[in-house]
Scaffold this motif. Structure first.
Motif, short mmCIF file in Angstrom:
data_model
loop_
_atom_site.label_atom_id
_atom_site.label_comp_id
_atom_site.label_asym_id
_atom_site.label_seq_id
_atom_site.Cartn_x
_atom_site.Cartn_y
_atom_site.Cartn_z
N GLN A 16 78.70 45.39 43.81
CA GLN A 16 80.13 45.37 44.05
C GLN A 16 80.86 45.39 42.71
O GLN A 16 80.39 44.81 41.73
N LEU A 17 82.00 46.05 42.68
CA LEU A 17 82.76 46.10 41.44
C LEU A 17 83.35 44.72 41.14
O LEU A 17 83.75 44.00 42.04
N LYS A 23 89.79 48.12 34.40
CA LYS A 23 91.15 48.08 33.83
C LYS A 23 92.10 48.43 34.97
O LYS A 23 92.39 49.60 35.21
N LEU A 24 92.53 47.43 35.70
CA LEU A 24 93.38 47.70 36.85
C LEU A 24 94.76 48.16 36.39
O LEU A 24 95.35 47.56 35.51
N GLN A 25 95.24 49.22 37.01
CA GLN A 25 96.50 49.81 36.54
C GLN A 25 97.57 49.95 37.59
O GLN A 25 98.67 50.40 37.29
N PHE A 73 87.62 48.92 44.33
CA PHE A 73 87.72 47.48 44.14
C PHE A 73 88.73 46.85 45.09
O PHE A 73 88.45 45.87 45.76
N ARG A 74 89.89 47.48 45.18
CA ARG A 74 90.95 46.89 46.00
C ARG A 74 90.64 46.96 47.49
O ARG A 74 91.22 46.24 48.28
N HIS A 78 82.19 50.37 47.80
CA HIS A 78 81.42 50.75 46.63
C HIS A 78 82.05 51.96 45.95
O HIS A 78 82.67 52.79 46.61
N PHE A 79 81.82 52.04 44.65
CA PHE A 79 82.37 53.16 43.89
C PHE A 79 81.90 54.50 44.45
O PHE A 79 82.69 55.41 44.67
#
Ligand SMILES: Cc1cc2nc3c(=O)[nH]c(=O)nc-3n(C[C@H](O)[C@H](O)[C@H](O)COP(=O)(O)O)c2cc1C
Ligand code: SF4
Ligand code: FES
Lengths: 204, 453
Positions: A16-17, A23-25, A73-74, A78-79
């Motif tokens: 999991q992330l 770097k959340l933007q 993530f939000r 999974h990526f």
């Protein structure tokens, strides 16, 4: 980016992330809008498509690895899953960074019959780029697309949220000039519009 | 009246193509901008159907869908009743409604007009559906290119919510029903109903197993819950069925075997006035061409009557074809989605087949081998022929590849890719043979048709 998709242990699914790796933007407004969008569905996974549109707006028109990771993530996914979705659909710019304006020329049946190839050749000559390429100044991306379903206006093109058609070479040149002078990126504007129509009035 | 007379009249009614003009039902007010607002819509009798429906028994509405003989307008033309009647009567879990507004079939642009100009018809139709099958949420899946349509639907939804025509306790009836917009992201395959559900659930737009390998969507559809899915035009017919009664609706198109109501055809190609034309079922195809101002740039050569997936027909067939689901079968074609393209005599059928094959190759989702590989193979062969490098036997090979895709692919996109190519070879074999033999087209194309990349 690559560390995000490395396996935590051999033969295990990607981990999991974790927030500290990212770097959340997303802007504050973006986070609020994502929450509203999530509330439209019974689970978070269903919000991947709207989430990617939102990321495309927040990240300036390009879904970089960071952008996809943030959506994953939000939404607690999974990526690889989100990346898989992003690369399936043609309107997500997940592979190449697009120019400021994306010119999508329909070359499908009816437009084909009505001279879309001439229009395409004209653009190729004028901009010096071919299908899928971006001008060196980062202004235009040219794309040949399938039917835009406005065949009564063939040959048709789409730029951002707008359809134009029938377009001849002169009108095309005028449109290019207007676009050059346009401050805002129509790619970002388009993503913003897509997000906006999915939100109710009281959710914006 | 003598028996002979009545026999002649009977014949005249059923056999000879009689004249019919446009019949505007759904599109009656489409040119009126106020029709997009709630006040304007109500002024034209809007929402009387929902008010009436809310006083009816649920089963009575479902029965009227059956009596009206409504068939799905999304392409396949399946009886709508099968879906409405198949939804569980006893509610054990959430029920969903989906509107398929992912219109992507080349040549079709009727849903676009309905979304942009008549959004309330769709919303009212879906709300009636929500009541009849006890739906909780309806999703309108709109392709992302249709921004104008999506904005119009958004405004309409916001107005409907403000007027308590959606949301909690609609019009004091106790009905709770929400409608959300879900935008696609550019994939034709997401118009296929199971792929659309995958996409709505946040996956790649790939189709799922269908009956009998998996339950029908009315049993287990989106989010594994009972789901009613219809095209925009199908839902937009509901207010008229409820308001005017099923018998009245069934009287439209009564001259056909089993097609009832009106159908919007998107006419494009080499015609003088391309656009959407709504006609009653049973109208001769020829008349549609006349409505669209006739052919331009030469004589009529061929027609694809129902979107790129359906087989092409010749000019002679255009003269005798009657618009109806069964009737179009007589000229070996289909009503499909109603994307009717006419071609003049300068159209090169080989290049048309190539362009159509290229569309399906580009849009194949890649899930199954016959379609993923076969569509690409067809494009390669056709490209070679169009370049003038066709080899002897290429036409045979093309036929073989196409018939290997047909019926062997996971979803109907594969069939839809094979049919136009097979039909083009069946109807215009000499053009293919000539192109292979001489390395050039048999047709003197006008310049705009020449460019092949
Ligand atoms: C490849 C493919 C694409 C389709 N695209 C559409 C579409 O764009 N719009 C649509 O309404 N139905 C489309 N359909 C048909 C749907 O699968 C489904 O039959 C339809 O939405 C059912 O609605 P109806 O009962 O109102 O016809 C498509 C089918 C296939 C196989
Ligand atoms: S036929 Fe197969 S590859 Fe083609 S779209 Fe359907 S599932 Fe995908
Ligand atoms: S073929 Fe270009 S809009 Fe349909």
């Amino acid at each position: 980016m690559s560390e995000l998709i490395t396996l935590s242990k051999s033969n295990q699914r990607p981990a999991q992330l974790r927030q500290e790796d990212l770097k959340l933007q997303f802007s504050e407004r973006g986070v609020k809008e994502l929450d509203a969008l999530i509330s439209h569905y019974p689970n978070k996974k269903a919000c991947i498509l709207p989430g990617l549109w939102l990321a495309q707006r927040e990240y300036g028109g390009f879904l970089s690895g960071d952008a996809i990771a943030e959506v994953a993530f939000r939404l607690d996914r999974h990526f690889a899953e989100v990346e898989g979705v992003a690369t399936f659909y043609s309107l997500y710019n997940a592979v190449h960074k697009p120019g400021k304006h994306k010119i999508e020329v329909c070359t499908c049946l009816c437009c084909h019959l009505n001279g879309a190839w001439n229009l395409r050749d004209h653009l190729v000559k004028k901009l010096g780029i071919r299908h899928g390429e971006t001008t060196s100044d980062g202004m235009f991306t040219l794309e040949e697309v399938e039917c835009l379903n406005t065949c009564d206006r063939a040959p048709a093109i789409q730029v951002g949220s707008n359809y134009y058609g029938p377009v001849n070479e002169q009108q095309m040149d005028e449109l290019l000039d207007t676009l050059r002078k346009t401050e805002e990126s129509t790619v970002v504007q388009y993503a913003a519009d897509v997000v906006k129509v999915q939100l109710r009035k009281n959710e914006v | 009246m003598s028996r002979l007379d009545s026999a002649v009249i009977g014949l005249g009614r059923s056999k000879l193509p009689f004249s019919m003009a446009e019949y505007k039902l759904l599109l009656e007010h489409s040119k009126d901008p106020t029709f997009r607002t709630l006040d304007g819509y109500k002024a034209k009798g809007g929402y009387t159907a929902l008010t009436k429906a809310l006083t009816m028994e649920r089963s009575a509405i479902v029965d009227s869908v059956k009596a009206a003989g409504l068939r799905g307008r999304g392409g396949a033309g399946a009886p709508a009743f099968l879906k409405w009647g198949g939804m569980p009567k006893e509610k054990k879990t959430n029920h969903y409604l989906i509107c398929n507004a992912d219109e992507g079939e080349p040549g079709t642009f009727k849903d676009k007009e309905l979304l942009e100009n008549c959004p309330f018809l769709l919303i009212e139709g879906m709300t009636i559906g929500g009541f009849a099958v006890q739906g909780d949420v309806g999703y309108i899946y709109i392709r992302a290119e249709y921004m104008d349509g999506a904005k119009a639907v958004r405004n309409a939804l916001d107005e409907a919510y403000a007027a308590n025509l959606l949301g909690k306790d609609i019009l004091g009836s106790g009905l709770n029903f929400d409608i959300e917009i879900h935008m696609g992201a550019g994939s034709y395959e997401c118009g296929e109903e199971t792929a659309l559900m995958s996409s709505l659930m946040g996956e790649r737009g790939m189709p799922r197993l269908k009956f009998p390998s998996a339950p029908f969507p009315v049993v287990s559809g989106v989010f594994e819950k009972p789901t009613l899915i219809h095209n925009v035009e199908s839902y937009s017919n509901m207010p008229f069925i409820v308001n005017n009664g099923a018998e009245w609706f069934a009287s439209l198109g009564a001259s056909t075997k089993n097609s009832r109501g009106t159908k919007i055809f998107s006419v494009s190609g080499h015609v003088n006035k391309p656009g959407n034309y709504e006609v009653e079922f049973g109208t001769p195809l020829r008349e549609l061409l006349e409505l669209a101002g006739g052919i331009r740039g030469g004589k009529l050569k061929a027609c694809i009557p129902g979107g790129s997936s359906v087989p092409v027909i010749t000019a002679e067939d255009v003269d005798r074809a009657i618009l109806g689901y069964e009737e179009m079968g007589e000229v070996k074609s289909m009503v499909g989605s109603g994307g009717c393209m006419f071609f003049n005599e300068h159209t090169d059928m080989v290049k048309l087949a190539w362009r159509s094959a290229l569309f399906y190759a580009n849009e194949s989702c890649g899930k199954c081998t016959p379609c993923r590989e076969g569509t690409r193979w067809m494009v390669q062969i056709l490209e070679r022929i169009c370049r003038g490098d066709g080899r002897p036997g290429d036409v045979e090979l093309l036929k073989q590849v196409a018939s290997q895709i047909d019926g062997r692919s996971f979803c109907p996109l594969g069939d839809a890719a094979a049919w136009p190519v097979l039909a083009a070879i069946r109807v215009f074999p000499q053009e293919f043979e000539y192109f292979v033999e001489h390395g050039k087209s048999m047709v003197d194309s006008i310049p705009s048709l020449i460019g092949v990349p």
